[in-house]
Design a protein around this motif. Structure first.
Motif, PDB file in Angstrom:
ATOM      1  N   GLY A  38     -17.491  16.339  -2.929  1.00 25.42           N
ATOM      2  CA  GLY A  38     -17.358  17.700  -2.866  1.00 25.42           C
ATOM      3  C   GLY A  38     -17.022  18.672  -4.205  1.00 25.42           C
ATOM      4  O   GLY A  38     -17.182  18.006  -5.236  1.00 25.42           O
ATOM      5  N   SER A  39     -17.127  19.774  -4.170  1.00 29.17           N
ATOM      6  CA  SER A  39     -16.648  20.519  -5.339  1.00 29.17           C
ATOM      7  C   SER A  39     -15.389  21.242  -4.937  1.00 29.17           C
ATOM      8  O   SER A  39     -14.830  21.539  -4.146  1.00 29.17           O
ATOM      9  N   SER A  40     -14.725  21.439  -6.328  1.00 28.35           N
ATOM     10  CA  SER A  40     -13.438  21.906  -6.307  1.00 28.35           C
ATOM     11  C   SER A  40     -13.495  23.390  -6.111  1.00 28.35           C
ATOM     12  O   SER A  40     -14.151  24.238  -6.991  1.00 28.35           O
ATOM     13  N   SER A  41     -12.612  23.831  -5.028  1.00 32.66           N
ATOM     14  CA  SER A  41     -12.886  25.240  -4.795  1.00 32.66           C
ATOM     15  C   SER A  41     -11.246  25.855  -5.103  1.00 32.66           C
ATOM     16  O   SER A  41     -11.123  27.113  -4.780  1.00 32.66           O
ATOM     17  N   GLY A  42     -10.296  24.790  -5.383  1.00 31.60           N
ATOM     18  CA  GLY A  42      -9.025  25.492  -5.502  1.00 31.60           C
ATOM     19  C   GLY A  42      -8.152  25.565  -4.126  1.00 31.60           C
ATOM     20  O   GLY A  42      -8.760  25.395  -3.129  1.00 31.60           O
ATOM     21  N   GLY A  43      -7.080  26.013  -4.193  1.00 37.65           N
ATOM     22  CA  GLY A  43      -6.322  26.376  -2.807  1.00 37.65           C
ATOM     23  C   GLY A  43      -5.237  25.054  -2.594  1.00 37.65           C
ATOM     24  O   GLY A  43      -4.378  25.552  -2.042  1.00 37.65           O
ATOM     25  N   GLN A  44      -6.029  23.967  -2.764  1.00 35.31           N
ATOM     26  CA  GLN A  44      -5.073  22.887  -1.763  1.00 35.31           C
ATOM     27  C   GLN A  44      -3.792  22.815  -2.942  1.00 35.31           C
ATOM     28  O   GLN A  44      -4.077  22.774  -4.145  1.00 35.31           O
ATOM     29  N   LEU A  45      -2.832  22.233  -2.366  1.00 30.03           N
ATOM     30  CA  LEU A  45      -1.540  21.602  -3.342  1.00 30.03           C
ATOM     31  C   LEU A  45      -2.056  20.500  -4.073  1.00 30.03           C
ATOM     32  O   LEU A  45      -2.628  19.302  -3.886  1.00 30.03           O
ATOM     33  N   PRO A  46      -1.789  20.675  -5.353  1.00 27.60           N
ATOM     34  CA  PRO A  46      -1.838  19.385  -6.424  1.00 27.60           C
ATOM     35  C   PRO A  46      -0.989  18.215  -5.966  1.00 27.60           C
ATOM     36  O   PRO A  46      -0.015  18.507  -5.466  1.00 27.60           O
ATOM     37  N   VAL A  47      -1.410  16.991  -6.042  1.00 22.36           N
ATOM     38  CA  VAL A  47      -0.632  15.885  -5.879  1.00 22.36           C
ATOM     39  C   VAL A  47       0.559  16.028  -7.013  1.00 22.36           C
ATOM     40  O   VAL A  47       0.318  16.485  -8.205  1.00 22.36           O
TER      41      VAL A  47
ATOM     42  N   ALA B 246       0.746  26.644   2.320  1.00 25.77           N
ATOM     43  CA  ALA B 246       0.889  26.829   1.044  1.00 25.77           C
ATOM     44  C   ALA B 246      -0.098  26.623   0.277  1.00 25.77           C
ATOM     45  O   ALA B 246      -1.089  25.706   0.836  1.00 25.77           O
ATOM     46  N   GLN B 247      -0.582  27.269  -0.776  1.00 26.45           N
ATOM     47  CA  GLN B 247      -1.906  26.871  -1.673  1.00 26.45           C
ATOM     48  C   GLN B 247      -1.481  26.994  -2.820  1.00 26.45           C
ATOM     49  O   GLN B 247      -0.266  27.507  -3.445  1.00 26.45           O
ATOM     50  N   PHE B 248      -2.344  26.546  -3.714  1.00 29.31           N
ATOM     51  CA  PHE B 248      -2.069  26.519  -5.191  1.00 29.31           C
ATOM     52  C   PHE B 248      -3.463  26.902  -5.995  1.00 29.31           C
ATOM     53  O   PHE B 248      -4.576  26.374  -5.566  1.00 29.31           O
ATOM     54  N   SER B 249      -3.403  27.823  -6.729  1.00 28.63           N
ATOM     55  CA  SER B 249      -4.813  28.213  -7.578  1.00 28.63           C
ATOM     56  C   SER B 249      -4.087  28.984  -8.940  1.00 28.63           C
ATOM     57  O   SER B 249      -3.322  29.768  -8.881  1.00 28.63           O
TER      58      SER B 249
ATOM     59  N   SER C 114       0.877  -1.286  -0.072  1.00 33.37           N
ATOM     60  CA  SER C 114      -0.046   0.064  -0.202  1.00 33.37           C
ATOM     61  C   SER C 114       0.827   1.120   0.021  1.00 33.37           C
ATOM     62  O   SER C 114       2.112   1.237   0.343  1.00 33.37           O
ATOM     63  N   TYR C 115       0.330   2.370  -0.473  1.00 29.13           N
ATOM     64  CA  TYR C 115       0.984   3.792  -0.503  1.00 29.13           C
ATOM     65  C   TYR C 115      -0.165   4.525   0.159  1.00 29.13           C
ATOM     66  O   TYR C 115      -1.212   4.903  -0.472  1.00 29.13           O
ATOM     67  N   THR C 116       0.260   5.387   1.120  1.00 24.97           N
ATOM     68  CA  THR C 116      -0.597   6.302   1.792  1.00 24.97           C
ATOM     69  C   THR C 116      -0.676   7.837   1.148  1.00 24.97           C
ATOM     70  O   THR C 116       0.427   8.225   0.722  1.00 24.97           O
ATOM     71  N   LEU C 117      -1.746   8.140   0.558  1.00 24.04           N
ATOM     72  CA  LEU C 117      -1.857   9.504  -0.256  1.00 24.04           C
ATOM     73  C   LEU C 117      -1.818  10.615   0.792  1.00 24.04           C
ATOM     74  O   LEU C 117      -2.238  10.642   1.743  1.00 24.04           O
ATOM     75  N   PRO C 118      -1.411  11.782   0.113  1.00 23.00           N
ATOM     76  CA  PRO C 118      -1.639  13.005   1.043  1.00 23.00           C
ATOM     77  C   PRO C 118      -3.281  13.576   0.553  1.00 23.00           C
ATOM     78  O   PRO C 118      -3.886  12.803   0.195  1.00 23.00           O
ATOM     79  N   SER C 119      -3.453  14.514   1.520  1.00 18.11           N
ATOM     80  CA  SER C 119      -4.887  15.159   1.285  1.00 18.11           C
ATOM     81  C   SER C 119      -5.011  15.331  -0.096  1.00 18.11           C
ATOM     82  O   SER C 119      -4.037  15.953  -0.655  1.00 18.11           O
ATOM     83  N   LEU C 120      -6.165  15.292  -0.487  1.00 19.36           N
ATOM     84  CA  LEU C 120      -6.672  15.268  -2.057  1.00 19.36           C
ATOM     85  C   LEU C 120      -7.432  16.683  -1.999  1.00 19.36           C
ATOM     86  O   LEU C 120      -8.120  17.037  -1.150  1.00 19.36           O
ATOM     87  N   GLN C 121      -7.661  17.046  -3.349  1.00 11.33           N
ATOM     88  CA  GLN C 121      -8.532  18.104  -3.767  1.00 11.33           C
ATOM     89  C   GLN C 121      -9.925  17.669  -3.817  1.00 11.33           C
ATOM     90  O   GLN C 121     -10.004  16.423  -4.227  1.00 11.33           O
TER      91      GLN C 121
END
Length: 586
Positions: free
Chosen positions: A458-467, A483-486, A421-428
């Motif tokens: 949910g709905s994509s609102s931007g802001g989170q970092l992309p994988v 850190a944020q990404f948009s 297994s591989y644990t993913l980071p928080s997703l958008q």
């Protein structure tokens, strides 16, 4: 007087068979006949110890000597019966004949292949079990079991086996009566065990051999049925890397035996290190356990495979000898098998080609799943028995071309239920992700799984970092950063003393990286909280505060700088150009 006359007549009628010192090669010779001749000629006593026996000729001849009044003792191991059903029949024959037998009851198996002929002062031992094809080829050079069959009347060896057999016969802790046992006393005088012999468990086979391999400077040949113990492949790789020529000859069926998956791993890693390797290609089997150390003129052969069990739990016998005739015999045999120079023109060996792993079989996240939570997610797959490292690809591109983790040492599936297994980071939220796994053997032979996808809820609102981007504070900072990404732009907010000196304190957006590469970014702005407030791109050895790194930066008021720390905890140095301000490409 009458008894003496009878004994004298018997001795005159059956002259003592003198075996002398002989190695027999069942690739083309009948090695069974000499064993049967020794049995038939024995008048004083026969001691036999074996893992399994399948050829009834041995049993019949031994029973005939027993019926003629020759004492016989057997040390056996009924645990062989499930794998070798004919062994049960042989044990039944011996039991019905009244021959006393003790069995190994604790620890590893009884792995001897030995007959001691007391009256002829001869011992036969080696790697060959007493099966119908271990001593005689089905077809010379094309269908045979490669074995070591050794007969000797060397008194030091014969007496050592007599003493060791007595030791086992009288050992009531690890051996118990199996049938017809009325006495468990020593039969022979107690002799000193020859220093050339090695009888695991107790004396380590691996420890003794590996120490000698470490001392070898000229050349090493290995003909080995099974290797599961890493210490042996480590020693061979180390010798090869220091310039010692190596030739390794292995067994084809063992390489991909799902019951012994570490054979594959050890052979693959030797191949990956560049060790020249071949495997058996004829129709029989390569069952020898031989090592030749040329600089020391040393031959090592016997019953021990390159396994932990052969080293520390199984009952084994091995011979470490510098007899030149024995070394030459094995060198000639190895050269013939390696170079395929037998007189029949048969091909006995072929270059080893590592096999691929199984294609990874995915378990979760299920393909096409929707409403997947943005946190706490893992990719789970079944890697199979041959894969040991994995590349994980994950991202929002439909081809799953973004490598987020390379050569992850997650190991094989040694059971049908064991997964990786591989644990993913928080997703958008509201985002479709794609993933695939590449499985690799220790030889770096790979197979790629299919691309699967899932969509978060949910709905994509931007802001989170992309994988695969993550962010964190490094070192001691006053206020936690973020850190944020948009819309294609990273925004990093940070505090901290500086990125300088022997340790740093800052916040960064980062992703794991393996191998060479480059990062290009446009620094749009740097808030002037200090003339040396800085932003840019960095390669860093680790997330430790004192990590070595290379950093191309734009400062708030001191221009651009190439800053670096060559060693962990070392001083920082920089090369700067003043007067340059954001925005600036770095």
């Amino acid at each position: 007087m009458i008894a003496c006359a009878i004994v004298a007549a018997l001795c005159a009628a059956a002259p003592r068979a003198h075996a002398a010192e002989r190695l027999c090669d069942p690739s083309f010779e009948n090695c069974r006949n000499q064993v049967l001749s020794l049995i038939d000629s024995e008048l004083m006593g026969i001691d036999v110890a074996f893992w399994f026996m399948e050829d009834s000729r041995y049993a019949t001849h031994i029973i005939n000597r027993w019926k003629a009044g020759v004492p016989v003792r057997l040390i056996i191991d009924p645990r062989a019966n499930p794998s070798y059903p004919l062994n049960a029949s042989m044990l039944s024959m011996f039991q019905q004949a009244g021959i006393p037998m003790v069995k190994k009851t604790s620890g590893g198996i009884m792995h001897w292949k030995t007959m001691v002929f007391a009256g002829q002062s001869t011992v036969e031992f080696g790697s060959a079990n007493y099966s119908d094809n271990a001593f005689v080829p089905v077809a010379p050079y094309t269908n045979y079991v490669s074995e070591t069959v050794y007969y000797t009347d060397d008194a030091a060896l014969v007496n050592s086996f007599k003493t060791k057999f007595d030791n086992l016969w009288t050992d009531t802790t690890n051996y118990s009566a199996y049938a017809n046992v009325t006495s468990r006393v020593r039969v022979y005088p107690t002799f000193t065990i020859s220093a050339d012999l090695n009888f695991p468990p107790g004396p380590s086979y691996a420890g003794r051999l590996i120490a000698l391999e470490k001392a070898e400077t000229q050349k090493i040949d290995v003909n080995m049925y099974r290797i599961t113990q890493q210490a042996h492949s480590d020693a061979i790789i180390a010798a090869f890397r220091r310039g010692v020529p190596i030739r390794y000859l292995g067994e084809t069926r063992e390489y991909r035996d799902t019951g012994r998956i570490w054979v594959s791993w050890n052979m693959d890693r030797m191949f990956a290190a560049g060790v020249p390797m071949k495997v058996r290609v004829h129709d029989g089997e390569n069952h020898e356990k031989v090592v030749l150390l040329y600089g020391q003129g040393l031959t090592v052969f016997g019953s021990s495979n390159w396994t932990s069990a052969s080293d520390n739990s199984q009952q084994e016998h091995n011979y470490f000898t510098t007899k030149t005739s024995i070394f030459q015999w094995f060198e000639d045999q190895f050269d013939r098998m390696w170079n395929n120079t037998n007189p029949n023109g048969a091909i006995e060996s072929t270059p080893f080609v590592p096999g691929p792993p199984d294609t990874p079989s995915y378990r979760s996240i299920v393909n096409g799943a929707t409403g997947v939570s943005t946190t706490g997610q893992r990719l789970v797959w079944y890697g199979g028995p041959w894969a040991h490292v994995y590349d994980i690809y994950f991202g929002t591109d439909s081809s799953a071309s973004t490598l987020v983790a390379a050569n992850q040492p997650l190991g094989p599936s040694d059971t049908t239920s064991k997964t990786q297994s591989y644990t993913l980071p928080s997703l958008q939220a509201g985002t479709t992700y794609y993933w695939k796994i590449v499985s690799k053997t220790a030889a770096m032979v790979s197979r790629t799984g299919p691309v699967w996808s899932f969509t978060t809820g949910g709905s994509s609102s931007g802001g989170q970092l992309p994988v695969p981007w993550l962010d964190r504070d490094i070192g001691s900072v006053g206020v936690a950063g973020s850190a944020q990404f948009s819309n294609g732009t990273f925004t990093v907010r940070a505090s901290g003393a500086d990125i300088w000196g022997a340790a740093d304190a800052f916040h960064c957006a980062y992703q794991p990286w393996s191998g060479d590469g480059s990062i290009v970014a446009r620094v749009a702005d740097v808030a002037n909280t200090s003339a040396w407030a800085k932003a840019g791109v960095m390669f860093r050895a680790s997330l430790d505060a004192g990590s070595a790194h290379a950093f191309m930066l734009v400062s708030a008021a001191n221009g651009v700088s190439f800053q670096r720390r060559a060693a962990s905890g070392g001083a920082s140095v920089s090369t700067s150009v003043a007067g340059v301000t954001p925005p600036r490409w770095v």
